[in-house]
Design an enzyme around this catalytic site. Sequence first.
Site, PDB file in Angstrom:
ATOM      1  N   ASP A  42      49.217  43.378  36.857  1.00 53.51           N
ATOM      2  CA  ASP A  42      49.485  44.333  37.940  1.00 53.51           C
ATOM      3  C   ASP A  42      50.964  44.740  37.964  1.00 53.51           C
ATOM      4  OD1 ASP A  42      46.854  43.626  38.628  1.00 53.51           O
ATOM      5  OD2 ASP A  42      47.546  42.125  40.060  1.00 53.51           O
ATOM      6  N   ASP A 107      55.440  46.150  44.388  1.00 50.59           N
ATOM      7  CA  ASP A 107      55.945  47.492  44.097  1.00 50.59           C
ATOM      8  C   ASP A 107      57.360  47.568  44.661  1.00 50.59           C
ATOM      9  OD1 ASP A 107      55.648  50.202  43.137  1.00 50.59           O
ATOM     10  OD2 ASP A 107      55.574  50.836  45.237  1.00 50.59           O
ATOM     11  N   ASP A 162      47.792  45.826  47.353  1.00 48.64           N
ATOM     12  CA  ASP A 162      48.050  46.829  46.301  1.00 48.64           C
ATOM     13  C   ASP A 162      48.833  48.039  46.821  1.00 48.64           C
ATOM     14  OD1 ASP A 162      46.606  45.101  44.778  1.00 48.64           O
ATOM     15  OD2 ASP A 162      44.970  46.469  44.314  1.00 48.64           O
ATOM     16  N   SER A 179      42.028  48.106  48.440  1.00 53.71           N
ATOM     17  CA  SER A 179      41.424  47.547  47.246  1.00 53.71           C
ATOM     18  C   SER A 179      40.035  47.027  47.547  1.00 53.71           C
ATOM     19  CB  SER A 179      42.303  46.412  46.727  1.00 53.71           C
ATOM     20  OG  SER A 179      41.738  45.812  45.601  1.00 53.71           O
ATOM     21  N   PHE A 180      39.127  47.333  46.650  1.00 48.88           N
ATOM     22  CA  PHE A 180      37.823  46.672  46.606  1.00 48.88           C
ATOM     23  C   PHE A 180      37.008  46.958  47.864  1.00 48.88           C
ATOM     24  CE2 PHE A 180      34.753  43.454  45.534  1.00 48.88           C
ATOM     25  CZ  PHE A 180      34.878  43.292  44.182  1.00 48.88           C
ATOM     26  N   GLU A 218      40.581  49.956  43.018  1.00 48.68           N
ATOM     27  CA  GLU A 218      41.790  49.257  43.454  1.00 48.68           C
ATOM     28  C   GLU A 218      43.009  49.744  42.676  1.00 48.68           C
ATOM     29  OE1 GLU A 218      40.326  45.308  42.894  1.00 48.68           O
ATOM     30  OE2 GLU A 218      40.931  45.209  40.801  1.00 48.68           O
TER      31      GLU A 218
END
Length: 455
Positions: A42, A107, A162, A179-180, A218
Site C-alpha cells: 500500500d 498518505d 485508505d 474500503s471494502f 478499496e
Amino acid sequence: MPHPANGENAGVQFPSSPGEFTMYDTSILDREPEWGVHNAHDPGIIKTDDGYYVFSTDVRVGGELIPGVMVRKSPDLIHWQWVQYALPGIPQVALDWAGSGNLWAPDVVQVNGQYRMYYSASSFGSRQSLIGLHTAEHIEGPWTDEGVVIRTRDEDPLNAIDANVLKDAEGRMWMVYGSFFGGIHITELDPETGKPLEEGFGKLLAVRDKTTEDGAVEGPYIIYNEQFKQYYLFLSYDSLFEDYNVRVARSASITGPYLDAHGRDVADSTYMPQHEVGVKVMGGYRFGDDPGWIAPGHNSVLNDNGNYYMVHHARGGADKHWPYLHIRTILWTEDGWPVVSPQRYAGETEQDIPAAMVPGEWERLVHDPAVDGQVQSVPLKLHWNGELTGEHGQGSWSLDGGRTLTLRWNALSEGQGHVEQVRLLPAWDWEKNAPALVFTGMNDNGICSWGKQSS
C-alpha cells in the site's frame, strides 16, 4: 530485426540496467536496511527537495511485525533505501479505538511547509476503524500526533481507512477514503487543520454490490490532469492476495460522478456483471515462462513535472507472500485515459520510434476485466508488410510516425474490440534483464493491453 540495444535504431535511448534485483531472499528477512523494495505494501509516494519518499503499510515476511509505518527514499525512483519507521509504534488513540496491530496505507502531503501523514488503523474484516493524522516539519520526522481525522464503528455502513488527500484545481482540499465495506467516499478538509470541514462521512464515489472479497473496492487515489481537465479515481478491486487489480474512472468534478470508458458510474452497484465496471489498467500477469506478478494494486500516483508514475505493490508469482514495490510509467491515450507500462520503471523516457524497429516477434497480453488472476502473454508477430498475426487473431498494424501504434484486428471474438491504439516505450525488460521495446494502450472496447518485443 535488429536488437533494440544496438546502434541501428536512429538514436532511440533505452534505459541502462537498473542493477541486480533478487527476489525471495531469506538472508535479509531481519535486516531492514537491505530490504530495498521488499516488504512494501500500500505505498504512498511524495516528492521532496531531499528525494522521493514512500510510506507504506506495516508488513513483514518471515519475522515478527514491527508497527510504525515504513519509510523508504530514492533519488531516482529506481533504487530504494530503507530510512526508518516513522513512528515508535501504534498511537494510543489507534490502540484504544481500533485495537490494531499495525498501521495501514499511509498518505503524506505537504501543506504550507508542513508534512501531514494520514494513517489508517483497523483490523481485517472490521469497520471499527480510524484515520489519524501526524505532522512534521521534515519528511523524516519527528512526527507529532494530531489525533483523529475520521472514525467508523462496526455498525456504520462504511469503513474509515485508505486516505488520500489532495487539492482540487481551485485549491480546495479533499480526502478520499473508504474500503471494502460501504464503498469509497470523499469529504472536504479544512486546509488549516487537515480535518473535515463538516460532520458526517461525505459523498459516495464508488461502491460494489458485495462485501465479500470478490466485491471489494478499496485503495482510492485521485489525481487531476490539467491537459484533459479531468479528475481520475484509481481503485483496487477484488482479493488482496489473489486477483487484486487496478481500475480507473474519471470526472470533470472532484466529487464525481466518476465514469469508465463506457460511461458507467462506479458508484452505481446495479451494473452486472460488476467486474466489468471501471477501466482495468492492470492485473496479475505473466510474460512468457516468467512467474510474473500476482495481485498488483493499492496504488498511489506521482505527477513529477508532468511525468506521471503509478506506485503500487505486487506479489511475486512464485510466492505470493512476498510483496514488492513497483513504479511504472503512466502514458495517456489520445482521448485522455491513463495506461501503464508493462515494465517497472528503469529511467525510460517516451520517444518517437522509427517504424523499422516495430516489426518482429512480440508477447501480448490483455487485461480483460472479466478475467480473474494472472493473465498469460501470447505470441504476436508484426510483419514488415504491415500485417499482424498471433493467437489473438490477424489484422494489420501502422505507426503514426512517432510513438502511437495502431493494431487493427479482423478475427477477434465478440466484444473484444477491433482497433487498438497503444503507445510505444523503450523500456527495460526486467524478466530478461535486457532493453526491450514495449507498448501499452486500449482498444475501442475500453480494454487495456500490453506488449513486449521478444526478438
